[in-house]
Design an enzyme around this catalytic site. Structure first.
Site, PDB file in Angstrom:
ATOM      1  N   LYS A  85       0.812  -1.217   0.000  1.00  0.00           N
ATOM      2  CA  LYS A  85       0.000   0.000   0.000  1.00  0.00           C
ATOM      3  C   LYS A  85       0.849   1.272   0.000  1.00  0.00           C
ATOM      4  CE  LYS A  85      -4.446  -1.568   1.629  1.00  0.00           C
ATOM      5  NZ  LYS A  85      -4.283  -3.032   1.837  1.00  0.00           N
ATOM      6  N   GLU A 107     -10.195   6.672   2.582  1.00  0.00           N
ATOM      7  CA  GLU A 107     -11.016   5.682   3.260  1.00  0.00           C
ATOM      8  C   GLU A 107     -10.088   4.613   3.811  1.00  0.00           C
ATOM      9  OE1 GLU A 107     -10.161   5.555   0.182  1.00  0.00           O
ATOM     10  OE2 GLU A 107      -9.571   3.459  -0.112  1.00  0.00           O
ATOM     11  N   SER A 373       1.958  -9.881  -0.469  1.00  0.00           N
ATOM     12  CA  SER A 373       1.600  -8.461  -0.466  1.00  0.00           C
ATOM     13  C   SER A 373       1.896  -7.735   0.840  1.00  0.00           C
ATOM     14  CB  SER A 373       0.118  -8.305  -0.809  1.00  0.00           C
ATOM     15  OG  SER A 373      -0.681  -9.118   0.027  1.00  0.00           O
TER      16      SER A 373
HETATM   17  C1  PLP Z   1      -5.053  -4.082   1.539  1.00  0.00           C
HETATM   18  C2  PLP Z   1      -4.303  -5.312   1.332  1.00  0.00           C
HETATM   19  C3  PLP Z   1      -4.623  -6.218   0.300  1.00  0.00           C
HETATM   20  C4  PLP Z   1      -5.809  -6.053  -0.609  1.00  0.00           C
HETATM   21  O1  PLP Z   1      -5.833  -4.914  -1.386  1.00  0.00           O
HETATM   22  P1  PLP Z   1      -5.581  -4.947  -2.947  1.00  0.00           P
HETATM   23  O2  PLP Z   1      -5.957  -3.583  -3.380  1.00  0.00           O
HETATM   24  O3  PLP Z   1      -6.452  -6.015  -3.529  1.00  0.00           O
HETATM   25  O4  PLP Z   1      -4.149  -5.251  -3.148  1.00  0.00           O
HETATM   26  C5  PLP Z   1      -3.820  -7.328   0.116  1.00  0.00           C
HETATM   27  N1  PLP Z   1      -2.760  -7.571   0.919  1.00  0.00           N
HETATM   28  C6  PLP Z   1      -2.425  -6.735   1.926  1.00  0.00           C
HETATM   29  C7  PLP Z   1      -1.248  -7.066   2.774  1.00  0.00           C
HETATM   30  C8  PLP Z   1      -3.185  -5.581   2.166  1.00  0.00           C
HETATM   31  O5  PLP Z   1      -2.844  -4.771   3.184  1.00  0.00           O
END
Ligand code: PLP
Length: 390
Positions: A85, A107, A373
């Site tokens: 993010k 948000e 992620s």
């Molecule tokens: C917010 C988040 C997601 C999901 O958001 P996307 O916009 O689909 O990437 C996935 N993994 C983590 C670690 C997050 O914080």
């Protein structure tokens, strides 16, 4: 507008007239920003020295042995802030600064995007206000404290279901009133055009790095590239670099929650129907009367009742396959990565990992690249609570 941002029939702009000037201005400024050498140089510099990029690709030898195939992890968990993010938050905050805005709003659901915005706000000296559902504030108090620590103001949203969907509505309302000096820093590759293209632009670095790194290591591309899908930003950031590599199979993994046959899941691409929400045409979890249904997942970052429009298009043309993993499978894989590699994955990312495990059970000699992620320290309490309820 020069380009209404369609992906097939999806995307576009479905907003009240009062928002149009803000979107027109944003598109114009973004198109300038994208090709401006100085801005891009500064963005890359921040990615490197503030966020800690490039993140490595890690060959998970123990997991590969256990699963009988080659597993590579793109380590977005190592980005400053603990997830991908940050890439988008600092990119858009810089864009806001270049546009001459003095205030950002955003948000947040679980609070991860709110924290990333609070970081970016502090970094750029922008006044930062975050909209968060009252229920989410209770569930994720630690993230509220983090945001406040970094100087952001958190507004409790008391309308509707008092969660993410309503927080987005409130942020859009604020933006209409304050557009002159305010940028709405949307957190995922969704919403009205140009947001899906902006967020993709700032997340593309994931796929660009990963593709080059994996080629350098192996001289050949992976058979599969897998990412979890909430709103779809980490997935589109990863997939975009591989879309033209037809031999690489791309898989997006949604929140299967308690199972796709239950009413408690967040599998929009698997179970949703075409509709409009938050200014875009996409797939939505809704009942026959068009009432939005709440998404459910053990991972708060995946429970958004819609999804970025490009994913619906990629699904329709068959370039990306979208599947779902249940809470239970995600939690099992959370433990498995922690114990085999000493890496605690975010519960969101655990969905992508869990699907890779399925693939490995059905295939031999495949190589799989998974976008990790984010890191999962934040999920420990949730996982323990889940374990006790079993
Ligand atoms: C917010 C988040 C997601 C999901 O958001 P996307 O916009 O689909 O990437 C996935 N993994 C983590 C670690 C997050 O914080």
């Amino acid at each position: 507008m020069m380009n209404t941002g369609r992906y097939g029939q999806y995307g576009g702009i479905y907003v009240p007239e009062t928002l149009m000037p803000a979107l027109v201005q944003l598109e114009r400024e973004f198109l300038k920003f994208k090709t401006d050498e100085e801005n891009n140089f500064y963005y890359r510099e921040l990615l490197a020295n503030y966020a800690g990029r490039p993140t490595p690709i890690y060959y998970a030898a123990n997991l590969s042995k256990n699963w009988g195939n080659s597993i590579y992890l793109k380590r977005e968990d190592l980005v400053h802030g603990g997830a991908h993010k940050t890439n988008n938050a600092i990119g858009q905050a810089l864009l806001a600064k270049v546009m001459g805005k003095t205030r950002i709003i955003a948000e947040t659901g679980a609070g991860q995007h709110g924290v990333a915005c609070a970081m970016a706000g502090a970094l750029f000296g922008l006044k930062t206000e975050i909209y968060m559902g009252e229920i989410d504030i209770l569930r994720q108090n630690m993230n509220v404290q983090r945001m406040e620590l970094m100087g952001a103001k958190v507004h409790a949203v008391k309308t509707g279901s008092r969660t993410l969907k309503d927080a987005i509505n409130e942020a859009l309302r604020d933006w209409i009133k304050n557009v002159e000096h305010t940028h709405y820093l949307l957190g995922t590759a969704a919403g009205p055009h140009p947001f899906p293209s902006i967020v993709k632009f700032f997340q593309q670095v994931i796929g660009e790095e990963a593709r080059a790194q994996v080629l350098l290591k192996n001289k050949i591309l992976p058979d599969y590239v897998i990412a979890c899908v909430g709103g779809g930003s980490n997935a589109i950031g990863m997939f975009s670099a591989f879309l033209d590599d037809r031999q690489v199979k791309l898989v997006g993994v949604e929140a299967g929650g308690e199972g796709l046959d239950s009413s408690k899941h967040g599998a929009v691409l698997n179970k949703g129907t075409v509709g409009c929400l938050h200014g875009m045409k996409s797939k939505v979890l809704q009942n026959e009367d068009g009432q939005i249904q709440e998404a459910h997942s053990i991972s708060a970052g995946l429970d958004y009742p819609s999804v970025g429009p490009e994913h619906v298009y990629l699904q329709e043309i068959g370039r990306v396959e979208y599947t779902a993993i249940t809470d239970k499978e995600a939690v099992q894989t959370y433990y498995e990565l922690a114990q085999s590699e000493g890496i605690i994955p975010a519960l969101e990312s655990s969905h992508a990992l869990a699907y890779a495990k399925h693939l490995c059970e059905q295939n031999k000699n495949i190589s799989v690249l998974i976008n990790l992620s984010g890191r999962g320290d934040k999920d420990l309490a949730e996982v323990e609570k889940y374990g006790q309820s079993l």
